[in-house]
Design a protein around this motif. Structure first.
Motif, mmCIF file in Angstrom:
data_model
loop_
_atom_site.group_PDB
_atom_site.id
_atom_site.type_symbol
_atom_site.label_atom_id
_atom_site.label_comp_id
_atom_site.label_asym_id
_atom_site.label_seq_id
_atom_site.Cartn_x
_atom_site.Cartn_y
_atom_site.Cartn_z
ATOM 1 N N ILE A 1 0.803 -1.056 -0.124
ATOM 2 C CA ILE A 1 0.156 0.410 -0.228
ATOM 3 C C ILE A 1 1.010 1.272 0.093
ATOM 4 O O ILE A 1 2.057 1.548 0.696
ATOM 5 N N ARG A 2 0.778 2.386 -1.236
ATOM 6 C CA ARG A 2 1.058 3.299 -1.129
ATOM 7 C C ARG A 2 0.576 4.608 -0.761
ATOM 8 O O ARG A 2 -1.183 4.596 -1.776
ATOM 9 N N VAL B 1 4.903 4.152 2.210
ATOM 10 C CA VAL B 1 5.001 2.544 1.345
ATOM 11 C C VAL B 1 5.386 1.782 2.594
ATOM 12 O O VAL B 1 5.741 1.444 3.522
ATOM 13 N N THR B 2 3.536 0.113 2.556
ATOM 14 C CA THR B 2 4.046 -0.779 3.457
ATOM 15 C C THR B 2 3.230 -1.950 3.388
ATOM 16 O O THR B 2 2.279 -1.892 1.892
ATOM 17 N N THR B 3 3.759 -2.968 3.929
ATOM 18 C CA THR B 3 3.431 -3.868 3.192
ATOM 19 C C THR B 3 1.741 -4.668 4.577
ATOM 20 O O THR B 3 2.436 -4.476 5.522
ATOM 21 N N GLY C 1 1.718 1.158 9.396
ATOM 22 C CA GLY C 1 2.447 0.983 9.091
ATOM 23 C C GLY C 1 3.893 1.341 7.719
ATOM 24 O O GLY C 1 4.937 2.041 7.927
ATOM 25 N N LEU C 2 2.126 2.495 7.544
ATOM 26 C CA LEU C 2 2.659 3.626 6.454
ATOM 27 C C LEU C 2 3.716 5.051 7.329
ATOM 28 O O LEU C 2 3.864 5.937 6.541
ATOM 29 N N VAL D 1 -1.024 13.498 8.643
ATOM 30 C CA VAL D 1 0.965 13.824 9.019
ATOM 31 C C VAL D 1 1.371 12.404 9.420
ATOM 32 O O VAL D 1 1.077 11.051 10.656
ATOM 33 N N ALA D 2 2.849 12.784 9.444
ATOM 34 C CA ALA D 2 3.854 12.034 10.050
ATOM 35 C C ALA D 2 3.476 11.947 11.612
ATOM 36 O O ALA D 2 3.686 12.213 12.436
ATOM 37 N N ALA D 3 3.297 10.335 11.823
ATOM 38 C CA ALA D 3 3.675 9.575 12.878
ATOM 39 C C ALA D 3 4.613 9.970 13.822
ATOM 40 O O ALA D 3 5.504 10.421 13.088
#
Length: 137
Positions: A76-77, A82-84, A105-106, A118-120
């Motif tokens: 997923i993007r 990106v993560t799986t 994950g993202l 936003v960025a975690a």
């Protein structure tokens, strides 16, 4: 005056985990931090060759209704992130949802003030001692 925030949606790209050249752009995916898993339509997943890996899993919906769905794996993007993750194969009538586990994950979170992703904060996964060993305490 209290203004209610509408549903937050994003466009994401879903890729076949085994063949990253097979992907689909999925617009208007709802962000739902109450849903642990991500739901993507069967139509999108079949188009890129994502197949069920876990079949006939019982899932509880927010309204306490139980449904049975299969689960596949994908990449997923969202933007540059990106993560799986596992993807619930959504059937007609199901919402497409980006769930909490995929958001983690993202490395993203919902900022409730701006109603944006936003960025975690970084995750604490382990402590490393001075000698480089991982301390699991």
């Amino acid at each position: 005056m209290n203004k209610r925030m509408g549903p937050l949606t994003v466009t994401c790209q879903i890729e076949n985990q085994r063949d990253r050249t097979r992907w689909v752009r999925v617009p208007d995916v709802s962000i739902d931090t109450d849903s642990e898993l991500t739901w993507i339509s069967r139509e999108h997943l079949v188009a890129i060759g994502v197949e069920p890996e876990k079949r006939d899993r019982r899932l509880a919906l927010a309204n306490a209704q139980e449904v049975t769905r299969s689960i596949g794996f994908g990449v997923i993007r969202v933007g540059e992130d990106v993560t799986t993750d596992e993807l619930i194969i959504a059937e007609p009538g199901d919402l497409q949802v980006l769930g909490a586990r995929t958001l983690r994950g993202l490395g993203l979170r919902v900022d409730s003030t701006t109603a944006r992703l936003v960025a975690a904060e970084p995750f604490l996964v382990a402590e490393v001692s001075d000698d480089g060993a991982i301390d699991e305490n």
